[in-house]
Motif scaffolding. Structure first.
Motif, PDB file in Angstrom:
ATOM      1  N   ASP A 195     104.748  -4.935  71.294  1.00  0.00           N
ATOM      2  CA  ASP A 195     104.876  -4.848  72.747  1.00  0.00           C
ATOM      3  C   ASP A 195     106.315  -4.501  73.099  1.00  0.00           C
ATOM      4  O   ASP A 195     107.213  -4.608  72.258  1.00  0.00           O
ATOM      5  CB  ASP A 195     104.493  -6.189  73.388  1.00  0.00           C
ATOM      6  CG  ASP A 195     104.064  -6.050  74.840  1.00  0.00           C
ATOM      7  OD1 ASP A 195     104.911  -5.645  75.663  1.00  0.00           O
ATOM      8  OD2 ASP A 195     102.890  -6.331  75.151  1.00  0.00           O
ATOM      9  N   ASP A 196     106.531  -4.104  74.354  1.00  0.00           N
ATOM     10  CA  ASP A 196     107.894  -3.901  74.843  1.00  0.00           C
ATOM     11  C   ASP A 196     108.560  -5.209  75.229  1.00  0.00           C
ATOM     12  O   ASP A 196     109.774  -5.257  75.419  1.00  0.00           O
ATOM     13  CB  ASP A 196     107.872  -2.973  76.065  1.00  0.00           C
ATOM     14  CG  ASP A 196     107.496  -1.543  75.697  1.00  0.00           C
ATOM     15  OD1 ASP A 196     107.674  -1.174  74.522  1.00  0.00           O
ATOM     16  OD2 ASP A 196     107.017  -0.812  76.579  1.00  0.00           O
ATOM     17  N   SER A 197     107.762  -6.281  75.366  1.00  0.00           N
ATOM     18  CA  SER A 197     108.272  -7.576  75.800  1.00  0.00           C
ATOM     19  C   SER A 197     108.175  -8.599  74.668  1.00  0.00           C
ATOM     20  O   SER A 197     107.088  -8.843  74.133  1.00  0.00           O
ATOM     21  CB  SER A 197     107.480  -8.073  77.018  1.00  0.00           C
ATOM     22  OG  SER A 197     107.731  -9.440  77.268  1.00  0.00           O
ATOM     23  N   LEU A 198     109.310  -9.216  74.310  1.00  0.00           N
ATOM     24  CA  LEU A 198     109.296 -10.274  73.298  1.00  0.00           C
ATOM     25  C   LEU A 198     108.499 -11.484  73.781  1.00  0.00           C
ATOM     26  O   LEU A 198     107.812 -12.144  72.981  1.00  0.00           O
ATOM     27  CB  LEU A 198     110.731 -10.685  72.972  1.00  0.00           C
ATOM     28  CG  LEU A 198     111.583  -9.634  72.251  1.00  0.00           C
ATOM     29  CD1 LEU A 198     113.039 -10.085  72.191  1.00  0.00           C
ATOM     30  CD2 LEU A 198     111.051  -9.368  70.850  1.00  0.00           C
ATOM     31  N   ASP A 231     114.255  -8.695  65.526  1.00  0.00           N
ATOM     32  CA  ASP A 231     114.455  -9.270  66.860  1.00  0.00           C
ATOM     33  C   ASP A 231     113.247 -10.094  67.297  1.00  0.00           C
ATOM     34  O   ASP A 231     113.388 -11.085  68.032  1.00  0.00           O
ATOM     35  CB  ASP A 231     114.769  -8.182  67.891  1.00  0.00           C
ATOM     36  CG  ASP A 231     113.781  -7.039  67.870  1.00  0.00           C
ATOM     37  OD1 ASP A 231     112.923  -7.007  66.972  1.00  0.00           O
ATOM     38  OD2 ASP A 231     113.859  -6.167  68.760  1.00  0.00           O
ATOM     39  N   VAL A 232     112.049  -9.714  66.838  1.00  0.00           N
ATOM     40  CA  VAL A 232     110.855 -10.508  67.138  1.00  0.00           C
ATOM     41  C   VAL A 232     110.947 -11.858  66.429  1.00  0.00           C
ATOM     42  O   VAL A 232     110.711 -12.913  67.033  1.00  0.00           O
ATOM     43  CB  VAL A 232     109.578  -9.760  66.715  1.00  0.00           C
ATOM     44  CG1 VAL A 232     108.341 -10.649  66.904  1.00  0.00           C
ATOM     45  CG2 VAL A 232     109.435  -8.464  67.490  1.00  0.00           C
ATOM     46  N   ARG A 243     107.868  -4.310  67.096  1.00  0.00           N
ATOM     47  CA  ARG A 243     106.690  -4.301  66.218  1.00  0.00           C
ATOM     48  C   ARG A 243     106.376  -5.711  65.740  1.00  0.00           C
ATOM     49  O   ARG A 243     107.264  -6.463  65.316  1.00  0.00           O
ATOM     50  CB  ARG A 243     106.954  -3.406  65.002  1.00  0.00           C
ATOM     51  CG  ARG A 243     105.772  -3.235  64.052  1.00  0.00           C
ATOM     52  CD  ARG A 243     106.171  -2.343  62.885  1.00  0.00           C
ATOM     53  NE  ARG A 243     107.252  -2.959  62.127  1.00  0.00           N
ATOM     54  CZ  ARG A 243     107.050  -3.790  61.093  1.00  0.00           C
ATOM     55  NH1 ARG A 243     105.830  -4.092  60.691  1.00  0.00           N
ATOM     56  NH2 ARG A 243     108.080  -4.306  60.457  1.00  0.00           N
ATOM     57  N   ALA A 244     105.061  -6.074  65.826  1.00  0.00           N
ATOM     58  CA  ALA A 244     104.617  -7.387  65.356  1.00  0.00           C
ATOM     59  C   ALA A 244     103.158  -7.280  64.922  1.00  0.00           C
ATOM     60  O   ALA A 244     102.278  -7.030  65.751  1.00  0.00           O
ATOM     61  CB  ALA A 244     104.768  -8.441  66.443  1.00  0.00           C
ATOM     62  N   LEU A 245     102.911  -7.431  63.615  1.00  0.00           N
ATOM     63  CA  LEU A 245     101.562  -7.333  63.055  1.00  0.00           C
ATOM     64  C   LEU A 245     101.203  -8.669  62.405  1.00  0.00           C
ATOM     65  O   LEU A 245     101.892  -9.120  61.484  1.00  0.00           O
ATOM     66  CB  LEU A 245     101.469  -6.208  62.028  1.00  0.00           C
ATOM     67  CG  LEU A 245     101.835  -4.803  62.534  1.00  0.00           C
ATOM     68  CD1 LEU A 245     101.852  -3.813  61.367  1.00  0.00           C
ATOM     69  CD2 LEU A 245     100.847  -4.356  63.589  1.00  0.00           C
ATOM     70  N   LEU A 279      93.453  -8.023  61.260  1.00  0.00           N
ATOM     71  CA  LEU A 279      94.822  -7.654  61.605  1.00  0.00           C
ATOM     72  C   LEU A 279      94.938  -7.537  63.118  1.00  0.00           C
ATOM     73  O   LEU A 279      94.140  -6.849  63.767  1.00  0.00           O
ATOM     74  CB  LEU A 279      95.192  -6.317  60.960  1.00  0.00           C
ATOM     75  CG  LEU A 279      96.626  -5.826  61.206  1.00  0.00           C
ATOM     76  CD1 LEU A 279      97.621  -6.725  60.473  1.00  0.00           C
ATOM     77  CD2 LEU A 279      96.784  -4.376  60.751  1.00  0.00           C
ATOM     78  N   VAL A 280      95.918  -8.227  63.689  1.00  0.00           N
ATOM     79  CA  VAL A 280      96.167  -8.174  65.130  1.00  0.00           C
ATOM     80  C   VAL A 280      97.509  -7.491  65.370  1.00  0.00           C
ATOM     81  O   VAL A 280      98.542  -7.946  64.864  1.00  0.00           O
ATOM     82  CB  VAL A 280      96.182  -9.592  65.740  1.00  0.00           C
ATOM     83  CG1 VAL A 280      96.574  -9.517  67.215  1.00  0.00           C
ATOM     84  CG2 VAL A 280      94.824 -10.259  65.583  1.00  0.00           C
ATOM     85  N   ASP A 281      97.473  -6.398  66.101  1.00  0.00           N
ATOM     86  CA  ASP A 281      98.702  -5.686  66.462  1.00  0.00           C
ATOM     87  C   ASP A 281      99.216  -6.279  67.772  1.00  0.00           C
ATOM     88  O   ASP A 281      98.713  -5.973  68.858  1.00  0.00           O
ATOM     89  CB  ASP A 281      98.416  -4.201  66.624  1.00  0.00           C
ATOM     90  CG  ASP A 281      99.685  -3.397  66.889  1.00  0.00           C
ATOM     91  OD1 ASP A 281     100.764  -4.012  67.026  1.00  0.00           O
ATOM     92  OD2 ASP A 281      99.595  -2.156  66.966  1.00  0.00           O
ATOM     93  N   ALA A 282     100.220  -7.144  67.671  1.00  0.00           N
ATOM     94  CA  ALA A 282     100.807  -7.796  68.845  1.00  0.00           C
ATOM     95  C   ALA A 282     102.053  -7.079  69.338  1.00  0.00           C
ATOM     96  O   ALA A 282     102.792  -7.607  70.175  1.00  0.00           O
ATOM     97  CB  ALA A 282     101.132  -9.247  68.516  1.00  0.00           C
TER      98      ALA A 282
END
Length: 315
Positions: A274-277, A298-299, A237-239, A269-272
């Motif tokens: 993803d399954d890939s870091l 972890d992000v 998760r990365a917002l 707001l940008v929802d970044a």
């Protein structure tokens, strides 16, 4: 060739088979006029076959020679190869290129189909970056034809978690998002719309059974797929709250679509997630303004490590 005859030829290229009455309704003429126009196409060299049955019909078959007034051999091969290239690499025209390629290959003589296949097997491109999983061109072509003909398909599908199951679907559209391809289809067993990544499809089997075209919710396949993908769960998760208007952020980014939402006139707001870091880092690096980040540990750790390496490399 008259405008009506050209329209007839165009209709014959969009489906495998038409009844005489269907063509007459589309063209606004009688069935007898359709027969005369079909004879005119045959006189010009177009291989139109008659289909026996209760209602009768017509289909455009592969010919021994290219129809006159269309393309010579070299032009046909060049266009087929160019369409295959466009279908694999130019964002925004992939499905259109596949539809055009399906029409062209339907009437290519065998000798030219062999040349096109040989060129595709012999020519390689240089991959300057890791584009992730790629769809099989043969699978792409088969799905494009099934979408065009509204033909029921069965295949095996492996989910992100690794579970595999047989699916039976009504295919409607192919949608490209960056390097990934998706099939938008109505799952007959679940009686619901589903999105399938092409690199997870195996054992594709056409059933030969055609169904009426089911309307896509909202009438915009790309927007529907984008909304579903945005709502799907991701591993990381990365917002990002970006200090810029939503239109400015959309103009400076790619493939985010509905994942950018306005907060007010000057913030979005940008929802970044993803399954890939790595992809998260790439998305954040492409933002055109300062931002604050709400993300999983972890992000944050991955971003700090990447930033440390960059600072060390620049002295």
């Amino acid at each position: 060739m008259t405008g009506r005859t050209l329209r007839l030829l165009s209709l014959l290229q969009t489906r495998r088979e038409w009844s005489g009455s269907e063509l007459a309704d589309r063209l606004g003429v009688t069935v007898r006029t359709v027969r005369r126009d079909v004879d005119r196409l045959r006189d010009l060299g177009y291989p139109v076959d008659s289909v026996r049955g209760h209602a009768g019909g017509y289909r455009l078959a592969a010919g021994t020679d290219l129809p006159p007034l269309l393309l010579d051999d070299e032009e046909a091969v060049a266009i087929a190869v160019a369409l295959r290239t466009a279908a694999g690499g130019l964002t925004g025209i992939e499905e259109t290129a596949l539809r055009a390629l399906a029409k062209l290959e339907q009437v290519l003589p065998r000798r030219l189909r062999t040349r096109v296949a040989a060129l595709q097997a012999s020519v390689a491109g240089i991959a300057w970056e890791d584009r992730g999983p790629r769809a099989d061109p043969v699978l792409l072509g088969a799905l494009a034809v099934a979408c065009r003909d509204h033909e029921l398909l069965t295949f095996d599908y492996t989910t992100r978690g690794g579970a595999a199951a047989a699916r039976r679907v009504e295919p409607r559209h192919l949608v490209a998002s960056g390097a990934l391809w998706y099939l938008l289809a109505h799952d007959t067993d679940k009686d619901d719309w589903r999105i399938f990544r092409l690199d997870r499809i195996t054992g594709l089997t056409p059933t030969g059974h055609r169904v009426p075209a089911r309307p896509v919710p909202g009438d915009d396949p790309a927007a529907f797929v984008a909304a579903r993908l945005s709502a799907a769960p991701t591993r990381h998760r990365a917002l990002a709250t970006v200090r810029a208007p939503v239109d400015q952020v959309r103009a400076g980014t790619r493939n985010l679509g509905t994942r950018i939402r306005p907060i007010d006139e000057s913030t979005c707001l940008v929802d970044a997630s993803d399954d890939s870091l790595t992809r998260i880092a790439q998305t954040l690096a492409g933002l055109p303004a300062d931002y604050t980040l709400d993300a999983d540990p972890d992000v944050l750790s991955h971003l700090r490590t990447s930033a440390h390496h960059t600072l060390h490399a620049t002295g």
